[in-house]
Design an enzyme around this catalytic site. Structure first.
Site, PDB file in Angstrom:
ATOM      1  N   LYS A   1      46.059  41.541  35.748  1.00  0.00           N
ATOM      2  CA  LYS A   1      47.023  42.101  36.688  1.00  0.00           C
ATOM      3  C   LYS A   1      48.239  41.381  36.341  1.00  0.00           C
ATOM      4  CE  LYS A   1      48.302  44.601  40.272  1.00  0.00           C
ATOM      5  NZ  LYS A   1      48.571  45.921  39.931  1.00  0.00           N
TER       6      LYS A   1
ATOM      7  N   TYR B   1      36.277  33.339  42.917  1.00  0.00           N
ATOM      8  CA  TYR B   1      35.082  33.171  43.708  1.00  0.00           C
ATOM      9  C   TYR B   1      34.534  31.603  43.476  1.00  0.00           C
ATOM     10  CZ  TYR B   1      34.056  38.053  43.072  1.00  0.00           C
ATOM     11  OH  TYR B   1      34.178  39.542  43.268  1.00  0.00           O
TER      12      TYR B   1
END
Ligand code: NAD
Length: 354
Positions: A187, A142
């Site tokens: 991930k 972000y």
């Protein structure tokens, strides 16, 4: 001990739930050596109306000097047409930045008395649920380098050692006060930033030998939250994964009126607020559930003021009130007696005074 609490009631139901929460805090502190001093500050729509901007400097200065910040909610239709600089919600981002709050703690607690509100099968939640989702708040995709042209766009996901270590410390410290288990979600099978995330989370874990650490890929974590949520104690993850998983965990517990949150930084100064917004549709009608804010205040006692006993006293009283059948409209089943905001608070207070 004296503590200075900056109180930001805000807009809509914000002032209603804050007023009730201060009553609970006062009862909790009664007959102890703890003195809670409250100073009210403006933020959000009411600040735009009174001071011409969503986050006045006086509010920033006052909150910085306090021991903790307790916030209701900001925003409402009245200010929706203003330009992006004047959005009431800017006050929240501004406060987080000004106070250096990089960790967002969202407990997803399903009270056994409210299991009917949970969308999962009853056998998955028969012991209730108590998961703490800890999200990195000021880094990650972000806030990374971003751009676009006519045909493409990009966002950059970068995490550095210090950002990972400081959020990992928050997670391990929280786990020490709870079930002593941390699940770090990433991930790492695909993302380089996740492999770095793992490395530094493991480094921090060595400082907390009592806490068990496991790693989980984010796609699996999303699945496990609805398949076997009881396996989780503390979940720690980056900004985007945390954004998604904290909402998923919250939904498992049912009503938005029951969800507290904390935002923490490097010091003990933190900001505590319910997950819900200003709910203009029910404001001024004594319909707001005050429990999310009351439990946010309990988090404040635990994480900023180190008054764990008082926090537990409030949380137990909420639990007992629910067991006694206390329900505001948002958590009541058809036919159940509905309490007003004030009556729900009274039910909590009655259990604290027993
Ligand atoms: P909301 O959370 O205010 O309301 C969503 C729904 O949940 C509404 O039907 C509302 O009545 C209900 N609800 C919320 N809190 C409740 C409570 N304590 N008890 C009972 N019912 C409750 O979200 P929204 O309607 O999307 O937003 C309303 C305003 O709040 C908007 O201006 C939005 O920008 C703002 N907002 C502020 C915050 C914040 O201050 N942290 C967070 C979200 C939204």
């Amino acid at each position: 001990m004296k503590y200075n609490i900056a109180v930001i009631p805000g807009d809509g139901i914000g002032p209603e739930v804050i007023k009730e929460t201060l009553r609970v805090l006062d009862v909790a502190a009664k007959d102890t050596d703890i003195e809670l001093n409250y100073t009210s500050y403006l933020a959000g729509g009411c600040a735009i109306d009174e001071a011409g901007l969503p986050l006045p400097q006086e509010t920033i200065d006052g909150t910085k000097e306090s021991d903790a910040v307790l916030l209701g909610a900001v925003g409402g239709d009245k200010w929706d047409t203003l330009g992006s600089d004047m959005r009431p919600e800017n006050a929240l981002l501004g406060l987080r930045a000004a106070l250096g709050l990089f960790a967002n703690l969202r407990p997803a607690v399903l009270f056994t008395q409210l299991t009917q509100a949970c969308p999962l099968k009853p056998e998955l939640i028969q012991n209730g649920l108590d998961i703490m989702v800890i999200r990195e708040l000021t880094g990650g995709i972000y806030f990374g380098d971003k751009g676009r042209d006519d045909k493409s766009g990009y966002d950059t996901l970068r995490y550095s050692d210090y950002e990972i270590k400081r959020i990992a410390h928050v997670a391990f410290k929280a786990a020490m006060k709870r079930g002593k288990k941390v699940t770090s979600v990433d991930k790492a099978n695909v993302l380089e930033s996740s492999r770095v995330w793992r490395k530094f989370v493991e480094e921090v874990a060595e400082e907390y030998p009592e806490v068990t650490l496991n790693h989980m890929y984010v796609d699996n974590a999303a699945m496990q939250l609805v398949r076997w949520p009881e396996q989780f104690d503390v979940i720690v993850t980056g900004n985007m994964f945390g954004d998604i998983l904290s909402d998923e965990a919250a939904m498992i517990t049912g009503s938005i009126g029951m969800l507290p949150s904390a935002s923490l930084g490097d010091t003990t100064l933190g900001m505590y607020e319910p997950v819900h917004g200003s709910a203009p549709d029910i404001s001024g009608q004594e319909l707001a559930n005050p429990l999310a804010t009351i439990m946010s205040a309990a988090m404040m006692l635990r994480y900023s003021l180190a008054q764990d006993d008082l926090a537990t006293k409030i949380e137990s009283a909420v639990d007992k009130a629910l067991s006694d059948g206390a329900r505001t409209k948002d958590i009541a089943l058809p036919g159940e007696k509905i309490l007003s905001t004030t009556q729900m608070t009274n039910a909590v207070i009655a259990n604290m005074e027993k």
